[in-house]
Design an enzyme around this catalytic site. Sequence first.
Site, short mmCIF file in Angstrom:
data_model
loop_
_atom_site.label_atom_id
_atom_site.label_comp_id
_atom_site.label_asym_id
_atom_site.label_seq_id
_atom_site.Cartn_x
_atom_site.Cartn_y
_atom_site.Cartn_z
N ASP A 54 0.83 -1.21 0.00
CA ASP A 54 0.00 0.00 0.00
C ASP A 54 0.86 1.26 0.00
OD1 ASP A 54 -2.66 -0.84 -0.08
OD2 ASP A 54 -2.75 -1.22 2.06
N GLU A 79 -3.78 7.08 2.78
CA GLU A 79 -4.28 6.33 3.93
C GLU A 79 -3.17 5.93 4.88
OE1 GLU A 79 -6.70 2.16 4.82
OE2 GLU A 79 -6.21 2.71 2.76
N ASP A 153 -6.19 6.25 -2.16
CA ASP A 153 -6.36 4.95 -1.49
C ASP A 153 -5.62 3.95 -2.36
OD1 ASP A 153 -7.03 2.68 -0.15
OD2 ASP A 153 -9.14 3.16 0.06
N ILE A 155 -4.73 0.67 -2.27
CA ILE A 155 -5.45 -0.58 -2.57
C ILE A 155 -6.67 -0.61 -1.67
CG2 ILE A 155 -5.39 -3.09 -2.77
CD1 ILE A 155 -2.36 -2.99 -2.87
N ASP A 156 -7.81 -0.19 -2.21
CA ASP A 156 -9.05 -0.27 -1.43
C ASP A 156 -9.51 -1.72 -1.41
OD1 ASP A 156 -11.20 1.04 0.00
OD2 ASP A 156 -12.47 0.61 -1.73
N THR A 158 -8.36 -4.01 0.85
CA THR A 158 -7.09 -4.74 0.99
C THR A 158 -7.31 -6.20 1.38
OG1 THR A 158 -6.08 -2.67 1.73
CG2 THR A 158 -4.81 -4.68 2.06
N ASP A 303 -11.45 6.81 0.70
CA ASP A 303 -12.35 5.81 0.09
C ASP A 303 -13.31 6.46 -0.91
OD1 ASP A 303 -11.62 3.48 1.68
OD2 ASP A 303 -12.62 4.46 3.36
#
Length: 379
Positions: A54, A79, A153, A155-156, A158, A303
Amino acid sequence: MADLLRLLLRVAEKAANVARVCRQEAPLFQLLVQEKTGEDKNKKFVQDFKTLADVVIQEMIRHDVGTQFPEMAGFIHGEESNKFENGLGESVTVTVCSTEEETAALLATVLDGDHTAASLLARAIHQDPTTIDTSTDGLAVPLNPSELGVWIDPIDATSQYIEGREEALDEGHLSPSGLHCALVLIGVYLRSTGEPVMGVINQPFNHRDPAGGRWRGKHFWGVSYGSINICSVSTTKDGPKGERGLSAVLSSSEKQVVKETLTSLCGPDKLMYASGAGYKILCVIQGLADVYVLSEGSTFKWDSCAPHALLRALGGGVVDLTKSLQASCEAQDCKTELTYHQPHNECKGADRWANHGGLVAYRDCSQLRSILGALRDKL
């Protein structure tokens, strides 16, 4: 703005490549999924490799955008924290360096000297993707980069990315879980008002290449400012709203009262469940669901910023559910749209940037009014 959009599309594809490489290359994949056992429990890089993936994506986007648009460098938010502690107890700040070799050397210090994994990761970070086939020429928006901020974000969803289940994706239907739900989200907002004005979504695991079997992605983008509303997704809808009925997508952990209320409103066959906040909003963008309702404050600015911009370009938006239920005015006149420039100073850490009042993502104001009317006395 056309240059900025082209850049964001390119860095989002680079991010998607990093996400795919972490699953395709054995040395990286083993770190990604390895369970902590024995002495490894003390090796933070193992338990946090998913976070490192991330952070690497986040810092790559920060580096590339800040390099091309220096006036935005201090307003690129993500994030993740970029500080790690390796197995020797050394604190390492992860950044993207000017060369692949320097980045690999830095990553090796986080990965306790695992030069193979570090080199694979660095190569993906510094490798420019093939040309993104998107018509952005002639996109004239009267905004200066110095007026803008960015939410990333990397890797939303995860957990879906780590678990890596490959669900069959039926055309015209949402995917409840699996790799399809993992997204790269880059949203751009006005520093003065917090209004989302540009969004790029990259779905790294959209389909497998029939020839080589490798994953291929898909990207979506939108720009919304004043009278300018452009989106890569079609605005066509499948028949009159009255004939289709209202459909909603929720989290499986949503409150029972919300599930029951929306079942009564939509019918049980029009209530769907999916993983990932970004993916659920993408389902609304694509018309796979009419609305996404969340009653909890469990999402964050990173997000929602990118997909919010796409929805605005399509005539919809994302509102604060609690504020909307408390408001007495008509839905489209209420100032309850989410904004992205001010933290909740009474909170600490990530909660400063939470969407505390829950949210409703929608493409049509009449459908938003239906949802608010049904929930008004229930929450």
